[in-house]
Motif scaffolding. Structure first.
Motif, PDB file in Angstrom:
ATOM      1  N   ALA A 350      22.657 -66.934  17.610  1.00 64.06           N
ATOM      2  CA  ALA A 350      22.591 -65.683  18.368  1.00 64.06           C
ATOM      3  C   ALA A 350      23.984 -65.184  18.743  1.00 64.06           C
ATOM      4  CB  ALA A 350      21.743 -65.877  19.622  1.00 64.06           C
ATOM      5  N   GLU A 351      24.971 -66.058  18.747  1.00 68.24           N
ATOM      6  CA  GLU A 351      26.328 -65.667  19.122  1.00 68.24           C
ATOM      7  C   GLU A 351      26.952 -64.713  18.100  1.00 68.24           C
ATOM      8  OE1 GLU A 351      27.897 -69.660  19.412  1.00 68.24           O
ATOM      9  OE2 GLU A 351      27.979 -69.488  21.589  1.00 68.24           O
ATOM     10  N   TYR A 352      26.399 -64.702  16.891  1.00 70.11           N
ATOM     11  CA  TYR A 352      26.933 -63.803  15.860  1.00 70.11           C
ATOM     12  C   TYR A 352      26.365 -62.388  15.957  1.00 70.11           C
ATOM     13  CZ  TYR A 352      28.993 -67.771  13.388  1.00 70.11           C
ATOM     14  OH  TYR A 352      29.751 -68.860  13.047  1.00 70.11           O
ATOM     15  N   GLY A 353      25.370 -62.189  16.799  1.00 72.87           N
ATOM     16  CA  GLY A 353      24.705 -60.889  16.885  1.00 72.87           C
ATOM     17  C   GLY A 353      25.640 -59.752  17.228  1.00 72.87           C
ATOM     18  N   SER A 354      26.513 -59.982  18.206  1.00 73.04           N
ATOM     19  CA  SER A 354      27.405 -58.906  18.636  1.00 73.04           C
ATOM     20  C   SER A 354      28.439 -58.572  17.560  1.00 73.04           C
ATOM     21  CB  SER A 354      28.109 -59.287  19.945  1.00 73.04           C
ATOM     22  OG  SER A 354      28.875 -60.461  19.781  1.00 73.04           O
ATOM     23  N   ILE A 355      28.893 -59.565  16.800  1.00 70.84           N
ATOM     24  CA  ILE A 355      29.868 -59.305  15.731  1.00 70.84           C
ATOM     25  C   ILE A 355      29.247 -58.419  14.658  1.00 70.84           C
ATOM     26  CG2 ILE A 355      31.185 -60.360  13.859  1.00 70.84           C
ATOM     27  CD1 ILE A 355      31.741 -62.714  15.598  1.00 70.84           C
ATOM     28  N   ILE A 356      28.009 -58.715  14.272  1.00 73.90           N
ATOM     29  CA  ILE A 356      27.335 -57.899  13.262  1.00 73.90           C
ATOM     30  C   ILE A 356      27.090 -56.486  13.791  1.00 73.90           C
ATOM     31  CG2 ILE A 356      25.189 -57.628  11.969  1.00 73.90           C
ATOM     32  CD1 ILE A 356      25.053 -60.670  11.761  1.00 73.90           C
ATOM     33  N   ALA A 357      26.674 -56.379  15.058  1.00 74.80           N
ATOM     34  CA  ALA A 357      26.407 -55.062  15.643  1.00 74.80           C
ATOM     35  C   ALA A 357      27.675 -54.209  15.711  1.00 74.80           C
ATOM     36  CB  ALA A 357      25.798 -55.220  17.033  1.00 74.80           C
ATOM     37  N   VAL A 358      28.804 -54.838  16.061  1.00 74.65           N
ATOM     38  CA  VAL A 358      30.072 -54.111  16.114  1.00 74.65           C
ATOM     39  C   VAL A 358      30.491 -53.669  14.711  1.00 74.65           C
ATOM     40  CG1 VAL A 358      32.553 -54.364  16.534  1.00 74.65           C
ATOM     41  CG2 VAL A 358      30.919 -55.127  18.252  1.00 74.65           C
ATOM     42  N   ALA A 359      30.278 -54.547  13.728  1.00 72.86           N
ATOM     43  CA  ALA A 359      30.652 -54.212  12.350  1.00 72.86           C
ATOM     44  C   ALA A 359      29.839 -53.032  11.831  1.00 72.86           C
ATOM     45  CB  ALA A 359      30.457 -55.429  11.450  1.00 72.86           C
ATOM     46  N   THR A 360      28.535 -53.013  12.091  1.00 77.04           N
ATOM     47  CA  THR A 360      27.698 -51.898  11.616  1.00 77.04           C
ATOM     48  C   THR A 360      27.970 -50.625  12.422  1.00 77.04           C
ATOM     49  OG1 THR A 360      25.886 -52.658  13.049  1.00 77.04           O
ATOM     50  CG2 THR A 360      25.878 -53.413  10.759  1.00 77.04           C
ATOM     51  N   LEU A 361      28.230 -50.782  13.707  1.00 75.79           N
ATOM     52  CA  LEU A 361      28.625 -49.632  14.539  1.00 75.79           C
ATOM     53  C   LEU A 361      29.859 -48.954  13.960  1.00 75.79           C
ATOM     54  CD1 LEU A 361      29.034 -49.534  18.405  1.00 75.79           C
ATOM     55  CD2 LEU A 361      31.035 -49.225  16.974  1.00 75.79           C
ATOM     56  N   ALA A 362      30.850 -49.758  13.623  1.00 84.06           N
ATOM     57  CA  ALA A 362      32.093 -49.225  13.068  1.00 84.06           C
ATOM     58  C   ALA A 362      31.856 -48.599  11.696  1.00 84.06           C
ATOM     59  CB  ALA A 362      33.135 -50.336  12.965  1.00 84.06           C
ATOM     60  N   ALA A 363      31.006 -49.222  10.886  1.00 84.72           N
ATOM     61  CA  ALA A 363      30.766 -48.730   9.529  1.00 84.72           C
ATOM     62  C   ALA A 363      30.104 -47.361   9.545  1.00 84.72           C
ATOM     63  CB  ALA A 363      29.895 -49.729   8.762  1.00 84.72           C
ATOM     64  N   VAL A 364      29.031 -47.213  10.319  1.00 85.43           N
ATOM     65  CA  VAL A 364      28.329 -45.932  10.377  1.00 85.43           C
ATOM     66  C   VAL A 364      29.224 -44.864  11.002  1.00 85.43           C
ATOM     67  CG1 VAL A 364      26.351 -44.701  11.342  1.00 85.43           C
ATOM     68  CG2 VAL A 364      26.059 -47.023  10.456  1.00 85.43           C
ATOM     69  N   GLY A 365      29.899 -45.216  12.099  1.00 83.15           N
ATOM     70  CA  GLY A 365      30.770 -44.252  12.771  1.00 83.15           C
ATOM     71  C   GLY A 365      31.899 -43.759  11.885  1.00 83.15           C
ATOM     72  N   SER A 366      32.538 -44.663  11.166  1.00 84.88           N
ATOM     73  CA  SER A 366      33.665 -44.268  10.313  1.00 84.88           C
ATOM     74  C   SER A 366      33.213 -43.404   9.143  1.00 84.88           C
ATOM     75  CB  SER A 366      34.386 -45.515   9.788  1.00 84.88           C
ATOM     76  OG  SER A 366      33.558 -46.242   8.891  1.00 84.88           O
ATOM     77  N   SER A 367      32.026 -43.658   8.625  1.00 81.71           N
ATOM     78  CA  SER A 367      31.514 -42.862   7.512  1.00 81.71           C
ATOM     79  C   SER A 367      31.226 -41.429   7.942  1.00 81.71           C
ATOM     80  CB  SER A 367      30.233 -43.501   6.955  1.00 81.71           C
ATOM     81  OG  SER A 367      30.502 -44.763   6.385  1.00 81.71           O
ATOM     82  N   VAL A 368      30.829 -41.256   9.198  1.00 80.80           N
ATOM     83  CA  VAL A 368      30.496 -39.924   9.689  1.00 80.80           C
ATOM     84  C   VAL A 368      31.750 -39.097   9.945  1.00 80.80           C
ATOM     85  CG1 VAL A 368      29.482 -38.650  11.626  1.00 80.80           C
ATOM     86  CG2 VAL A 368      28.277 -40.604  10.645  1.00 80.80           C
ATOM     87  N   ILE A 369      32.778 -39.699  10.526  1.00 80.55           N
ATOM     88  CA  ILE A 369      33.980 -38.923  10.869  1.00 80.55           C
ATOM     89  C   ILE A 369      35.085 -39.040   9.825  1.00 80.55           C
ATOM     90  CG2 ILE A 369      33.513 -39.134  13.330  1.00 80.55           C
ATOM     91  CD1 ILE A 369      35.846 -41.143  13.479  1.00 80.55           C
ATOM     92  N   GLY A 370      34.923 -39.916   8.847  1.00 78.04           N
ATOM     93  CA  GLY A 370      35.920 -40.027   7.786  1.00 78.04           C
ATOM     94  C   GLY A 370      37.248 -40.582   8.236  1.00 78.04           C
ATOM     95  N   ALA A 371      37.222 -41.524   9.185  1.00 79.80           N
ATOM     96  CA  ALA A 371      38.465 -42.103   9.706  1.00 79.80           C
ATOM     97  C   ALA A 371      38.307 -43.618   9.860  1.00 79.80           C
ATOM     98  CB  ALA A 371      38.820 -41.461  11.041  1.00 79.80           C
ATOM     99  N   PRO A 372      38.283 -44.357   8.747  1.00 79.52           N
ATOM    100  CA  PRO A 372      38.044 -45.800   8.812  1.00 79.52           C
ATOM    101  C   PRO A 372      39.107 -46.574   9.593  1.00 79.52           C
ATOM    102  CG  PRO A 372      38.666 -45.103   6.591  1.00 79.52           C
ATOM    103  CD  PRO A 372      38.378 -43.869   7.357  1.00 79.52           C
ATOM    104  N   LEU A 373      40.379 -46.241   9.394  1.00 74.15           N
ATOM    105  CA  LEU A 373      41.431 -46.966  10.106  1.00 74.15           C
ATOM    106  C   LEU A 373      41.339 -46.729  11.614  1.00 74.15           C
ATOM    107  CD1 LEU A 373      44.535 -46.452   7.782  1.00 74.15           C
ATOM    108  CD2 LEU A 373      43.091 -48.484   8.015  1.00 74.15           C
ATOM    109  N   THR A 374      41.015 -45.511  11.987  1.00 70.93           N
ATOM    110  CA  THR A 374      40.882 -45.194  13.411  1.00 70.93           C
ATOM    111  C   THR A 374      39.799 -46.040  14.059  1.00 70.93           C
ATOM    112  OG1 THR A 374      41.605 -42.912  13.078  1.00 70.93           O
ATOM    113  CG2 THR A 374      40.322 -43.372  15.058  1.00 70.93           C
ATOM    114  N   VAL A 375      38.646 -46.130  13.399  1.00 70.66           N
ATOM    115  CA  VAL A 375      37.527 -46.870  13.978  1.00 70.66           C
ATOM    116  C   VAL A 375      37.860 -48.355  14.085  1.00 70.66           C
ATOM    117  CG1 VAL A 375      35.108 -47.502  13.678  1.00 70.66           C
ATOM    118  CG2 VAL A 375      35.851 -45.173  13.188  1.00 70.66           C
TER     119      VAL A 375
END
Length: 566
Positions: A350-375
């Protein structure tokens, strides 16, 4: 010269400092004001009792009130269309169309009303555009110490910095998503604005981090394969989110439904959804933190994932206004929480849950705004964890690449493409699209009436050392074009040898259109007409000279930095 450079640098620093402070203060009160208005929904009035459960009807009321206020803002300011980050980006890349201050202020006010009323919108997009609007206002009184594009970038960097308490991410966002290049001349003022905004936020308001995540010193090898596998899923969800937004916006733009019908219908529908699923309304920052702390069960995560996409598309498409980045982070977090929950059920710690959630949060967010390095930098600055940032980087690069191939660089780029603006072709191309043929320097030309003697025409052409001339009637209507070779072959009547359908440019043609037309042209000069009246002539050399001048201007703009001292 040294004195001018020194004076310019001081002026740039002071202006950037002012922008940073003002944007930080505005961002704080925007977010806190919206949160306060949202908290008023917790009052126990207008409740609906179903079985043993009680549901508050306040979300419907607050959405309806927000709809009324937005209609009033539209009428008072005369605004028919809101402006956001796409408009800020476009204003940076050309000199003719700037940020409309009245629309910018109206859009910020509409976003505040929308967020405070419970609409599913983000705060970052409106704050980004407000930063650009504020920079535009200040630039009108500050002379030309900072180029317009750099000054707007200062406001945008300050908005991201204060919104996330991430000054480095603010600096990178200004270059990555807006300027689309690394500006040596703009780095200093952009950095000052971003750092000052973050410092102001922390000093005046004791700001907390936007997201809270548990510390982690786990072995990443166990979660690495899942982050890679989940990247295409993140891309699919990001595309679904953006397509939903665009679909609702197309329905609204079709003109088949009156604005008032759309916004009131949305207020009632979204408010009704909020009665039963209140977590999908508002800015969503609290809910994102709850997801990252694994405080929601799997079924609820799936429900809010689907509902968030639906209500955000309706709110932004049908009259309310706000950012798309905040809801995208929510969607990414909910997706990660759901996927990690499935893995935890089959044995993953269960300790890995937050790491996966942060990774997917960053992935979806960066795809929408087109700024991967920023995210990725936002994740690094907010968590202070190399592990979180590394997993975010992996997920972001894979997801953004796939989304770019299937959808485009960002939601904002697609908005601009809908207006016929292709940022991928560079600043030079955008500048050329804004220059009309009538603005170009024309070449000398010879024009004759249809009754002119071929011998007289040939004599004048030889005196002027040209090989082509134009035939016009008494009203200066272009009849055709004649060349000296045809005159030599037939000296009886010019009407028998003129080209009656020559390649021609309209005065309203842009420079890019002129170049495209000229690409198939063979001859000495191209006639310029207004309607069918001859206005002048231009050579291919004239067109390419203008292109080279634009290239030189843009190159000098960068090499000189902000050396204009006004």
């Amino acid at each position: 010269m040294r004195k001018e450079v020194f004076s310019s640098l001081i002026a740039q620093t002071l202006l950037a400092l002012v922008v940073g402070i003002l944007v930080a203060i505005t961002a704080h009160y925007f977010v806190e004001g919206a949160r306060y208005l949202l908290s008023l929904r917790d009052v126990e009035i207008l409740s609906l009792n179903i079985s043993d459960s009680s549901y508050s009807l306040v979300p419907i009321v607050s959405m309806l009130v927000a709809a009324v206020l937005i209609i009033l803002v539209r009428r008072l300011l005369g605004v028919t269309k809101w402006s956001g980050p796409a408009d800020s980006i476009y204003a940076l890349h050309q000199s003719k169309v700037g940020v409309d201050v009245k629309i910018g202020i109206g859009s910020t006010l509409a976003a505040f009303i929308s967020a405070g009323g419970g609409a599913s919108v983000g705060q970052y997009g409106p704050l980004v555009h407000f930063g650009a609007t504020l920079a535009t206002i200040i630039s009108k009184f500050s002379g030309k110490f900072i180029r317009k594009d750099v000054f707007i970038a200062c406001g945008v960097a300050a908005a991201i910095s204060s919104g996330f308490n991430a000054p480095i991410a603010g600096i990178i966002f200004a270059h990555e998503a807006l300027l689309r290049r690394f500006s040596i001349g703009g780095l200093a003022p952009i950095s000052v604005a971003s750092i000052v905004a973050a410092a102001t936020n922390r000093y005046l308001f004791d700001a907390d981090l936007a997201f809270m995540v548990p510390s982690s010193n786990l072995e990443l090898g166990a979660v690495l394969p899942f982050v890679i596998i989940f990247a295409p899923i993140c891309s699919a969800v990001a595309i679904l989110y953006m397509v939903s937004l665009r679909s609702c916006q197309r329905i609204a733009a079709s003109g088949n439904y009156h604005f008032n019908i759309l916004i009131f219908g949305t207020a009632i529908t979204v408010g009704l959804i909020g009665v039963f699923i209140p977590d999908v309304l508002g800015l969503g920052s609290y809910q994102i933190n709850q997801i990252l702390m694994s405080n929601y069960d799997l079924t609820f995560l799936l429900i809010i994932l689907i509902a968030k996409i639906l209500v955000t598309a309706m709110c932004i498409g049908f009259g309310f206004f706000g950012g798309v980045f905040g809801p995208a982070l929510f969607v990414g977090a909910a997706l990660g929480g759901f996927l990690s929950g499935l893995l935890i059920q089959v044995g993953l710690s269960a300790e890995y849950g937050s790491i996966i959630a942060v990774a997917t949060l960053a992935a979806v967010g960066s795809s929408v705004i087109g700024a991967p390095l920023t995210v990725v930098l936002i994740i690094l600055e907010l968590t202070g964890s190399y592990q979180y940032a590394l997993m975010a980087l992996l997920s972001v690069t894979l997801c953004s690449t796939l989304t770019y191939k299937l959808f485009g660089l960002s939601f904002f780029d697609r908005q601009l493409l809908d207006r016929g603006i292709d940022l991928s072709r560079g600043r030079e191309y955008i500048h050329m699209t804004q220059i009309r043929v009538e603005e170009l320097e024309h070449s000398e030309y010879l024009a004759f009436n249809p009754e002119s003697s071929p011998k007289d025409i040939m004599r004048d052409m030889m005196e002027k050392q040209v090989t082509e001339a134009y035939v016009v009637d008494n009203e200066n209507t272009l009849v055709g074009k004649i060349n000296i070779v045809s005159l030599i072959e037939d000296t009886e009547s010019i009407m028998n040898i003129i080209d009656k359908t020559p390649v021609a440019l309209q005065t309203t043609n842009s420079l890019t259109e002129a170049l495209e037309i000229a690409s198939d042209f063979v001859g000495e000069s191209i006639p310029i007409v207004k309607g069918n009246k001859l206005e002048g002539a231009i050579t291919e050399g004239d067109l390419f000279t203008k292109v080279l001048a634009i290239q030189d201007d843009l190159r000098n703009e960068e090499t000189e930095g902000n050396g204009v001292t006004g």
